[in-house]
Design a protein around this motif. Structure first.
Motif, PDB file in Angstrom:
ATOM      1  N   HIS A  21      89.680 -12.227  90.982  1.00  0.00           N
ATOM      2  CA  HIS A  21      90.843 -13.112  90.926  1.00  0.00           C
ATOM      3  C   HIS A  21      90.570 -14.328  90.050  1.00  0.00           C
ATOM      4  O   HIS A  21      91.430 -15.168  89.895  1.00  0.00           O
ATOM      5  CB  HIS A  21      91.239 -13.552  92.336  1.00  0.00           C
ATOM      6  N   ARG A  50      94.977   8.189 111.888  1.00  0.00           N
ATOM      7  CA  ARG A  50      96.057   7.781 110.996  1.00  0.00           C
ATOM      8  C   ARG A  50      96.898   8.992 110.656  1.00  0.00           C
ATOM      9  O   ARG A  50      96.375  10.081 110.439  1.00  0.00           O
ATOM     10  CB  ARG A  50      95.480   7.213 109.713  1.00  0.00           C
ATOM     11  N   GLN A 106      84.365  -4.649  98.227  1.00  0.00           N
ATOM     12  CA  GLN A 106      84.858  -6.012  98.397  1.00  0.00           C
ATOM     13  C   GLN A 106      84.296  -6.652  99.661  1.00  0.00           C
ATOM     14  O   GLN A 106      83.788  -7.760  99.640  1.00  0.00           O
ATOM     15  CB  GLN A 106      86.386  -5.982  98.468  1.00  0.00           C
ATOM     16  N   LEU A 122      94.794  -4.840 106.532  1.00  0.00           N
ATOM     17  CA  LEU A 122      95.260  -5.663 105.413  1.00  0.00           C
ATOM     18  C   LEU A 122      94.240  -5.650 104.275  1.00  0.00           C
ATOM     19  O   LEU A 122      93.056  -5.364 104.480  1.00  0.00           O
ATOM     20  CB  LEU A 122      95.461  -7.104 105.870  1.00  0.00           C
ATOM     21  N   GLY A 156      88.708 -14.701  97.493  1.00  0.00           N
ATOM     22  CA  GLY A 156      89.443 -13.448  97.374  1.00  0.00           C
ATOM     23  C   GLY A 156      90.942 -13.593  97.336  1.00  0.00           C
ATOM     24  O   GLY A 156      91.663 -12.617  97.502  1.00  0.00           O
ATOM     25  N   ALA A 186     100.302   2.048  99.225  1.00  0.00           N
ATOM     26  CA  ALA A 186      99.259   1.233  98.603  1.00  0.00           C
ATOM     27  C   ALA A 186      99.197   1.514  97.108  1.00  0.00           C
ATOM     28  O   ALA A 186      99.025   0.618  96.303  1.00  0.00           O
ATOM     29  CB  ALA A 186      97.917   1.499  99.256  1.00  0.00           C
ATOM     30  N   THR A 218      91.994  -0.137  96.901  1.00  0.00           N
ATOM     31  CA  THR A 218      92.322   1.239  97.259  1.00  0.00           C
ATOM     32  C   THR A 218      92.022   2.169  96.083  1.00  0.00           C
ATOM     33  O   THR A 218      91.450   3.249  96.256  1.00  0.00           O
ATOM     34  CB  THR A 218      93.814   1.320  97.641  1.00  0.00           C
ATOM     35  N   PHE A 222      99.288   4.416 103.316  1.00  0.00           N
ATOM     36  CA  PHE A 222      98.704   4.186 104.642  1.00  0.00           C
ATOM     37  C   PHE A 222      99.885   4.075 105.596  1.00  0.00           C
ATOM     38  O   PHE A 222     100.528   3.036 105.659  1.00  0.00           O
ATOM     39  CB  PHE A 222      97.923   2.884 104.685  1.00  0.00           C
ATOM     40  N   GLY A 238      91.802  -7.444 101.454  1.00  0.00           N
ATOM     41  CA  GLY A 238      90.878  -8.561 101.634  1.00  0.00           C
ATOM     42  C   GLY A 238      91.533  -9.929 101.510  1.00  0.00           C
ATOM     43  O   GLY A 238      91.365 -10.791 102.374  1.00  0.00           O
ATOM     44  N   GLY A 239      92.286 -10.122 100.462  1.00  0.00           N
ATOM     45  CA  GLY A 239      92.906 -11.415 100.226  1.00  0.00           C
ATOM     46  C   GLY A 239      93.905 -11.755 101.315  1.00  0.00           C
ATOM     47  O   GLY A 239      94.031 -12.907 101.742  1.00  0.00           O
ATOM     48  N   GLY A 276      96.645  -3.147  95.484  1.00  0.00           N
ATOM     49  CA  GLY A 276      96.121  -1.778  95.530  1.00  0.00           C
ATOM     50  C   GLY A 276      94.833  -1.583  94.751  1.00  0.00           C
ATOM     51  O   GLY A 276      94.382  -0.452  94.571  1.00  0.00           O
ATOM     52  N   LYS A 277      94.236  -2.676  94.308  1.00  0.00           N
ATOM     53  CA  LYS A 277      93.017  -2.568  93.500  1.00  0.00           C
ATOM     54  C   LYS A 277      91.874  -1.906  94.268  1.00  0.00           C
ATOM     55  O   LYS A 277      91.269  -0.931  93.806  1.00  0.00           O
ATOM     56  CB  LYS A 277      92.570  -3.967  93.043  1.00  0.00           C
ATOM     57  N   LYS A 292     100.981  -9.865 102.722  1.00  0.00           N
ATOM     58  CA  LYS A 292     101.545  -8.518 102.596  1.00  0.00           C
ATOM     59  C   LYS A 292     101.250  -7.742 103.856  1.00  0.00           C
ATOM     60  O   LYS A 292     100.168  -7.195 104.021  1.00  0.00           O
ATOM     61  CB  LYS A 292     100.916  -7.818 101.403  1.00  0.00           C
ATOM     62  N   GLU A 340      97.799  -9.036  92.288  1.00  0.00           N
ATOM     63  CA  GLU A 340      97.911  -9.892  93.468  1.00  0.00           C
ATOM     64  C   GLU A 340      97.162  -9.302  94.653  1.00  0.00           C
ATOM     65  O   GLU A 340      96.784  -8.133  94.632  1.00  0.00           O
ATOM     66  CB  GLU A 340      99.377  -9.988  93.879  1.00  0.00           C
ATOM     67  N   ASN A 341      97.052 -10.089  95.697  1.00  0.00           N
ATOM     68  CA  ASN A 341      96.483  -9.567  96.940  1.00  0.00           C
ATOM     69  C   ASN A 341      97.352  -8.442  97.456  1.00  0.00           C
ATOM     70  O   ASN A 341      98.569  -8.548  97.542  1.00  0.00           O
ATOM     71  CB  ASN A 341      96.409 -10.666  98.005  1.00  0.00           C
ATOM     72  N   GLY A 342      96.703  -7.351  97.780  1.00  0.00           N
ATOM     73  CA  GLY A 342      97.442  -6.221  98.323  1.00  0.00           C
ATOM     74  C   GLY A 342      98.089  -5.365  97.269  1.00  0.00           C
ATOM     75  O   GLY A 342      98.925  -4.509  97.568  1.00  0.00           O
TER      76      GLY A 342
HETATM   77  N1  LIG Z   1      93.145   1.004 106.192  1.00  0.00           N
HETATM   78  C1  LIG Z   1      94.393   0.614 105.863  1.00  0.00           C
HETATM   79  N2  LIG Z   1      95.418   0.847 106.696  1.00  0.00           N
HETATM   80  C2  LIG Z   1      96.658   0.453 106.390  1.00  0.00           C
HETATM   81  N3  LIG Z   1      96.979  -0.190 105.260  1.00  0.00           N
HETATM   82  C3  LIG Z   1      96.008  -0.445 104.386  1.00  0.00           C
HETATM   83  C4  LIG Z   1      94.665  -0.062 104.641  1.00  0.00           C
HETATM   84  N4  LIG Z   1      93.891  -0.443 103.610  1.00  0.00           N
HETATM   85  C5  LIG Z   1      94.730  -1.051 102.739  1.00  0.00           C
HETATM   86  N5  LIG Z   1      96.016  -1.059 103.201  1.00  0.00           N
HETATM   87  C6  LIG Z   1      97.169  -1.611 102.525  1.00  0.00           C
HETATM   88  O1  LIG Z   1      97.179  -1.175 101.200  1.00  0.00           O
HETATM   89  C7  LIG Z   1      97.629  -2.192 100.333  1.00  0.00           C
HETATM   90  C8  LIG Z   1      96.666  -2.338  99.193  1.00  0.00           C
HETATM   91  O2  LIG Z   1      95.418  -2.868  99.675  1.00  0.00           O
HETATM   92  P1  LIG Z   1      94.156  -3.120  98.744  1.00  0.00           P
HETATM   93  O3  LIG Z   1      93.041  -3.440  99.642  1.00  0.00           O
HETATM   94  O4  LIG Z   1      94.012  -2.019  97.803  1.00  0.00           O
HETATM   95  O5  LIG Z   1      94.609  -4.426  97.967  1.00  0.00           O
HETATM   96  P2  LIG Z   1      93.806  -5.239  96.888  1.00  0.00           P
HETATM   97  O6  LIG Z   1      94.557  -5.112  95.641  1.00  0.00           O
HETATM   98  O7  LIG Z   1      92.398  -4.882  96.894  1.00  0.00           O
HETATM   99  O8  LIG Z   1      94.027  -6.719  97.429  1.00  0.00           O
HETATM  100  P3  LIG Z   1      93.001  -7.953  97.526  1.00  0.00           P
HETATM  101  O9  LIG Z   1      93.057  -8.654  96.233  1.00  0.00           O
HETATM  102  O10 LIG Z   1      93.599  -8.802  98.598  1.00  0.00           O
HETATM  103  O11 LIG Z   1      91.703  -7.406  97.873  1.00  0.00           O
HETATM  104  C9  LIG Z   1      97.792  -3.448 101.183  1.00  0.00           C
HETATM  105  O12 LIG Z   1      99.177  -3.654 101.418  1.00  0.00           O
HETATM  106  C10 LIG Z   1      97.107  -3.131 102.475  1.00  0.00           C
HETATM  107  O13 LIG Z   1      97.775  -3.696 103.551  1.00  0.00           O
END
Ligand SMILES: Nc1ncnc2c1ncn2[C@@H]1O[C@H](COP(=O)(O)OP(=O)(O)OP(=O)(O)O)[C@@H](O)[C@H]1O
Ligand SMILES: Nc1ncnc2c1ncn2[C@@H]1O[C@H](COP(=O)(O)OP(=O)(O)OP(=O)(O)O)[C@@H](O)[C@H]1O
Ligand SMILES: [Mg+2]
Ligand SMILES: [Mg+2]
Lengths: 312, 331, 503, 331
Positions: free
Chosen positions: C205, D330, C92, C402, C431, C25, C51, C20, C404-405, C48-49, C391, C44-46
């Motif tokens: 989590h 984007r 989520q 960002l 979360g 990600a 995504t 992104f 969710g977490g 990439g799960k 993150k 962890e939060n962020g």
């Molecule tokens: N639409 C977006 N634009 C820019 N960055 C994004 C976007 N969506 C996600 N990200 C970035 O991608 C990374 C992975 O995000 P993702 O949502 O996959 O995390 P996650 O593992 O689900 O975390 P969580 O446990 O907090 O839900 C993060 O650093 C986030 O900031």
């Protein structure tokens, strides 16, 4: 049976009620017609209801107004039709419900009305063209600034002007002839300003109604060209009269709206009272210039005394 | 404690009242308007006549047809500022076609399709360029109006009288029709659209797109396709409205209906449509249309000056929507 | 047959990468899912799960890499494609249309119809069945979803995912707003689905949950895959180590703090949306937990205290001074702060930057004569991002980009930044990953030791037992009982919350 | 792997490009318009003259002042359809006051305050009745226009010439001013508003309210008060715009500026304002105003018939906003 009853003129039973429907309500011109109508109503002892389409210059809205007055059951309708065709059917409807109609200001097709009281608009354009041609000495470059698309009376003026200029003054050429100002003064102002910016060589201008004349006047005054460019306009208002006096406008084509309103109502009342009336009345066009503007006849046309008839 | 014992009953009681209110709310404004004029001594006898109601019905057709499509659009979270221009363009097209000697039926079809085309272009631009509807349709407002003036050569088009002009006659041809064919068409189409919105999959998708577009997409709704259909259908309605406009005017006028889009939108919103999407109903929109029509009709009959009328209509719009708010307030 | 099923994986994702902008990600991630298994995706939060699973469902497109589903190439261009191939998903962030009813939401995109006309009766039956299946028959199919509480919405979302026929079911933190009872029920359902041959990808989590429900796992860290295997071969400590790269000593660190004077007093308080009046007191340096099932009315209580809902009866006293009626802005000036459970709907201004969101309730330190000192604020926000381990690229990034977490951390950061004396926390750890959670517990403890009063709503009873001084249990809008934490057990709380009687 | 070694640099590079694009984007549309007319052989010499730029600047003042307030409103998630009516009303009030012999300064203050009052009423109705801004301001559109016509007695009010009429003179009185005082006022106020939006707490509150009202309330922002201030300030700008309108016309015309609200809104949206709230900038809105002004100016100079102008302006609105979309896509 109703008409005979009213012919007997029993006071206090029921006053004749006449709807007067202009094209719009916010121009000086219509204001003066209103005054004329009030004058007639006072002299003749009838009631008038003054009511224009809610959106200025909107045919569909005017049709509604006519229909609504038919439903209200007025005794007669004096109408300045926004369209010579579109208003035919509502007028027919009125006649079917035995409500007679007098047409003022602009033409209506067909024969459903009892009288037609109007200015010869084409002739107004002709007079303006002759004046401007004369002012320019038969040669020069001019603008024809048009009012709004689809407005019949101003289109007639524009056509009268155009025909006369091209046929009688071959030395005069048109720099602009298909630009419309739109409905408001401000849009006319901007249009004229931009046109003058583009064609600084312009020597003469004609505008076919009050708002376009005033907007263009403002642009000329702002560009310090007022008086230098020969300018013929249409209709009057205090600012235009002042400009005529100052020499910023060289000619104003005038109609006689007071008479138009007056005669419109009067014809209707006479008809309702069973008298025979002329089917066509020309209220005349006149040319006001700096020289003749203080003649009493012109003064009355330029500054009709409507304060006496209207509350404000 | 006690009231907790029969929560079901309590809820039903509350729900029923709420339901009745929510059903009546859109009509409150209309009743108010009717009541006002019925009490005016100058017009009351005339105002409540069948003939007057017939005129009002005929006068409402053009806005009503526009409002049917606009309801769809507003529910889906969009807006169409080009509706009025589209009506003018379609009416010009019909007049042009009839004038050119094309059979009236074909001319009508042309008119309706023109409207549909404008709507389709709106929808396509909105979805493909991902622009807000406000802007696309604002642009189209100018474009459609310009094209109408162009085709009409800056003038109105005088077309010969045909049966098309009977569609909006206040005294319809076979007199047993009682009302103009256009009015019947409006009624039938309103019922059809109400059914479509309530009982079809498409209708649900319209609400879903307006309520939460992301969700709709994630649930597998082809939101872009849905939107294009919505705008096209709405365009078709504008086209039909243009046909009616032509029928009424008997001429094709490119300057007709300027600013009418605001009336159409106002009708939908007065009828409970939410500009944020997800809310609105055909019944409500129709009531909204009639509120505005009766207001105009009544004020004209009263002979009120236009400025008074403008002020009153403005105030009523606010009041009617405030009444509608009652529904949404939590009890 | 059965052997054939187990031999080749149902789903293979190969070399998936996703950027992104400047954020990586996902970086070259491989993922395999077998038939009929429950596969936990953790990190962890962020990490990439979300995504990764969005790419699987077709909501996002990978920059690189490919997928095989049932041995055929699979590249969904939109979620409908994905669903046609049997991939069903619970996202989520809640994904419901608020104006549509429960029934309409559940059937959205898969309406039963003949000639375009919906078959309403049939669908209603189906929806009722689905709601019964998830043990919430009390949710009426005709209520607009916008009127439901967050918890109930999550139930609806689960019901929706279960109504479609799926070969792969993806659940991205399905239990974040569920009570433990509902979670347990969900696990039973997952078990049944597994028996029917459905494969489940499960993101959570709550690692105990993961150990309970999953067969295998994959761990992501910073967009890379750092480990995978059978869940039974790995310990909790090891999972955590894989996720965060270090050990966590104490899940629920207790910081010493002393309970002081009474600070917040609720006297027979009843907000406009509350079912019953509530009396409660909160002291300086005290953490009071509020436990209950979904819909127990805890959120409503918080909203009434904070002035978001009108108070119809009773009063809120702060340091013995009666302070109602009141509005949020007054409450904030009186030293109160509120963390909403609904970060999407009202917690965060999603389109604004982190900096704006964190400082929105407390601009004071960065203003001079009403003008903002942006540099100073930037520096402060940088600090918060570091402290909260958010993150994010920089303070000007929009919150909606960002994970969710991390969004939740931003919401929490705002509350901490506000320096309130009374903190109302509604599901603050929703979360948030394990490591950050324990960090947050520690902070809450520290806040208490500084003399602040904390009201802590949670549906995750272990954390209440772990850090609270007293715990109150709610049942259908009524406060059942309030006792020191040592007098509660997890079972005791559960019993009180479900039956309304304390044992 | 290698690229990961210098992530910082990479980020800065990308960010800088993005930053430059996002800064330039609003200007792209303007450049495009300027380029088009500069390349037209018929007008290029005239179009690029200082004098022409001066007239365009003067012509833009009225819309620009309206757009300053509208930017605030749109950022806060609202809309103001009554802006143009408000301008007309204020200009009538000024004319009325001057005509009544009140000193010009006082008349100007009256005009501005009238605008502010209308805005205040808008804001109060929106917050107290919890109505959508679209409806309240649609109602106010009719009410303010009606009152203007009423006060003016359905006519233009002819006021004597005073120094007020010099405010919009293209050839300003002390010639060292170079441009009309109104133009300077517009520039100064634009800078002030840009600073207010970016560097004050109030500005942040406006953005927060527009982005998510619930969040704003939760964070202790008095959203109702903020909105009332927003609408009142915007009303004051309309009032000032009305003063300028009067200054330009030298009469108080109640029918002036009909439909101008759509121009004002279009300018803000072309400049990057989002009707969903939370987005917009003063710089962008001003660029939007100038895009429209130059388009009108250029098309008139080219002598294009009005319908061509309408079509082109419609198309440009869509194109300009599409260009602006580039920013948001984007990479
Ligand atoms: N639409 C977006 N634009 C820019 N960055 C994004 C976007 N969506 C996600 N990200 C970035 O991608 C990374 C992975 O995000 P993702 O949502 O996959 O995390 P996650 O593992 O689900 O975390 P969580 O446990 O907090 O839900 C993060 O650093 C986030 O900031
Ligand atoms: N299943 C449901 N059906 C209908 N309404 C519900 C349901 N669950 C909750 N609600 C609504 O939500 C209100 C209580 O929800 P609230 O969010 O306050 O509870 P909570 O204890 O905070 O639970 P949660 O853990 O879900 O946040 C109820 O008054 C009710 O209006
Ligand atoms: Mg996630
Ligand atoms: Mg809750």
């Amino acid at each position: 049976g109703k008409q005979e009853q009213e012919d007997t003129q029993q006071e206090g039973v029921k006053k004749i009620q006449i709807a007067v429907i202009p094209k719009g309500t916010t121009h000086e011109f219509w204001k003066t017609i209103h005054a004329g109508a009030v004058k007639a109503s006072r002299e003749l002892g009838v009631d008038i209801i003054w009511k224009g389409p809610q959106k200025e210059d909107d045919r569909a809205q005017q049709i509604m107004v006519v229909e609504d007055f038919i439903n209200r059951g007025v005794d007669g309708i004096v109408l300045a039709p926004l369209d010579d065709r579109a208003l035919c059917r509502p007028v027919q409807d009125a006649v079917r419900e035995t409500i007679p109609v007098v047409i003022i200001d602009s033409e209506l097709q067909g024969e459903d009305f009892v009288s037609f009281v109007a200015t010869d608009n084409y002739k107004g354009g002709v007079i303006a063209a002759r004046k401007l041609g004369e002012l320019l000495g038969g040669k020069g470059e001019i603008f024809l600034i048009r009012y709004q698309e689809g407005s019949a009376s101003t289109t007639k003026r524009e056509n009268g002007f155009l025909d006369t200029i091209t046929s009688e003054f071959p030395g005069v050429s048109l720099l602009v002839q298909d630009q419309h100002t739109g409905a408001t003064t401000e849009t006319a102002y901007q249009l004229a300003e931009n046109l003058i910016g583009r064609f600084p060589e312009v020597e003469g201008i004609f505008c076919p109604n009050e708002s376009s004349t005033f907007g263009t006047l403002r642009a000329l005054q702002e560009s310090r060209l007022a008086g230098k460019i020969k300018f013929v306009g249409f209709d009057s208002s205090p600012k235009l009269i002042q400009a005529l006096r100052d020499g910023h406008i060289h000619g104003l084509v005038l109609q006689n709206p007071m008479r138009m309103g007056y005669l419109g109502v009067k014809q209707m009342v006479l008809h309702l009272r069973g008298q025979s009336i002329e089917s066509r009345v020309d209220t005349g066009v006149y040319l006001a210039t700096r020289e003749n503007m203080d003649d009493t006849e012109m003064k009355n046309l330029l500054e009709p005394d409507f304060a006496a008839y209207l509350d404000r | 404690m006690k009231k907790m014992d029969i929560p079901g009953l309590q809820i039903i009681g509350k729900k029923r009242i709420q339901y009745v209110i929510s059903w009546l709310a859109p009509f409150l404004g209309l009743m108010l308007v009717l009541a006002i004029f019925s009490l005016m001594p100058e017009v009351q006898d005339r105002f409540l006549r069948v003939n007057n109601f017939k005129s009002v019905a005929t006068q409402s057709v053009i806005v009503a047809l526009g409002a049917l499509g606009m309801t769809l659009i507003i529910i889906s979270g969009g807006i169409d500022l080009s509706a009025a221009s589209n009506i003018a363009l379609s009416s010009v097209i019909v007049a042009f076609a009839i004038n050119a000697g094309i059979p009236p039926v074909v001319a009508i079809v042309f008119g309706i399709l023109t409207g549909g085309l404008v709507g389709f272009v709106n929808g396509s631009l909105i979805t493909s360029l991902r622009l807000v509807p406000f802007i696309v349709t604002l642009g189209m407002l100018g474009i459609a109006r310009g094209i109408a003036k162009w085709i009409a050569g800056n003038q109105k088009i005088d077309a010969p009288l045909t049966w098309v002009n009977e569609l909006m006659a206040r005294h319809p041809e076979p007199p047993w029709l009682l009302m103009a064919p256009g009015v019947w068409m409006m009624i039938i189409l309103a019922v059809v659209m109400a059914v479509v919105l309530r009982y079809t999959v498409f209708g649900r998708h319209v609400f879903a797109v307006g309520s939460n577009e992301a969700t709709a997409r994630l649930c597998g709704i082809r939101t872009n396709r849905t939107k294009i259909i919505i705008y096209s259908v709405s365009g078709l309605f504008c086209g039909l409205s243009g046909v009616m406009q032509f029928s009424r005017l008997t001429v094709g006028d490119p300057t007709v209906a300027v600013g009418l889009e605001l009336d159409i939108i106002a009708a939908v919103v007065i009828g409970g449509g939410s500009l944020r999407g997800g809310e609105g109903s055909i019944l409500g929109s129709m009531v909204g249309v009639f509120i505005m029509s009766f207001l105009r009709n009544g004020s004209t009959m009263m002979g009120w000056p236009n400025y008074i009328q403008e002020i009153i209509i403005g105030a009523i719009i606010i009041v009617a929507v405030s009444l509608d708010q009652l529904r949404h307030r939590r009890p | 047959m059965i052997q054939n099923q187990t031999s080749s994986p149902l789903l293979q994702m190969k070399n998936i990468s996703k950027n992104f902008g400047a954020t990586n990600a996902l970086d070259d991630v491989d993922f395999e899912l077998k038939r009929g298994e429950v596969h936990a995706l953790i990190g962890e939060n962020g990490a990439g799960k979300s995504t990764l699973v969005k790419i699987l469902s077709g909501a996002l497109k990978a920059d690189k890499g490919g997928m095989l589903l049932e041995d055929t190439p699979y590249s969904p261009s939109n979620p409908l494609d994905g669903r046609r191939r049997g991939v069903s998903m619970i996202y989520q962030e809640l994904n419901l249309a608020p104006h549509l009813t429960v029934e309409e939401n559940i059937m959205l995109g898969k309406e039963l119809h003949s000639w375009g006309f919906v078959r309403q009766k049939e669908m209603r039956e189906k929806v009722k069945e689905a709601l019964e299946f998830v043990n919430h028959p009390e949710i009426s199919p005709d209520v607009p979803v916008g009127k439901l509480s967050i918890g109930a919405r999550q139930v609806v979302e689960i019901a929706r995912a279960l109504t479609g026929r799926a070969t792969v079911l993806v659940m991205d933190e399905p239990t974040s707003s569920l009570s433990q009872e509902d979670s347990a029920l969900l696990f039973q359902i997952i078990g049944r689905l597994k028996e029917q041959g459905v494969s489940v990808i499960y993101i959570s989590h709550f690692l105990e949950e993961v150990q309970e429900v999953a067969d295998s796992f994959t761990v992501l860290r910073d967009g890379k895959k750092v480990g995978s295997g059978e869940i039974k071969n790995v310990s909790l400590e090891e999972l955590i180590r894989l996720m965060v790269g270090q050990k966590i000593d104490e899940m629920f660190p207790r910081v010493e703090h002393e309970v002081g004077d009474e600070l917040l007093t609720l006297e027979k308080l009843k907000g406009i949306h509350m079912q019953d009046e509530v009396s409660l007191s909160l002291h300086r340096g005290e953490i009071v937990g509020l436990a209950g099932l979904i819909g127990a009315g805890r959120t409503e209580l918080m909203r009434a205290i904070f002035g978001l809902d009108a108070v119809v009866e009773g009063s809120v006293k702060i340091a013995y001074l009666s302070m109602s009626p009141s509005s949020p802005s007054q409450r904030i000036r009186q030293g109160m702060g509120y963390l909403s459970e609904d970060r999407q709907g009202e917690g965060l201004a999603q389109s604004r930057s982190l900096a704006d969101n964190i400082t929105l309730s407390h601009f004071h330190p960065y203003t001079r004569f009403g003008f903002l000192r942006l540099k100073k604020r930037r520096a402060a926000v940088h600090d918060w991002i570091r402290r909260m381990k958010i993150k994010a690229r920089d303070p000007d990034q929009a919150v909606l980009s960002l994970s969710g977490g991390n969004q939740q951390k931003v919401a929490l950061a705002r509350l901490l930044h506000q320096e309130a004396d009374i903190l109302l926390l509604d599901e603050p750890t929703r979360g948030i990953d394990v490591a950050s959670k324990s960090q947050i517990y520690e902070w809450i403890g520290q806040l208490a030791s500084l003399g602040k009063a904390i009201l802590f709503v949670s549906s995750y009873f272990p954390e209440l037992l772990g850090i609270c001084d007293r715990i109150a249990v709610f049942h259908r809008g009524q406060l059942v009982d309030i006792r020191p934490y040592s007098q509660w057990t997890a079972q005791g709380i559960m019993a009180a919350a479900t039956t309304g009687k304390a044992v």
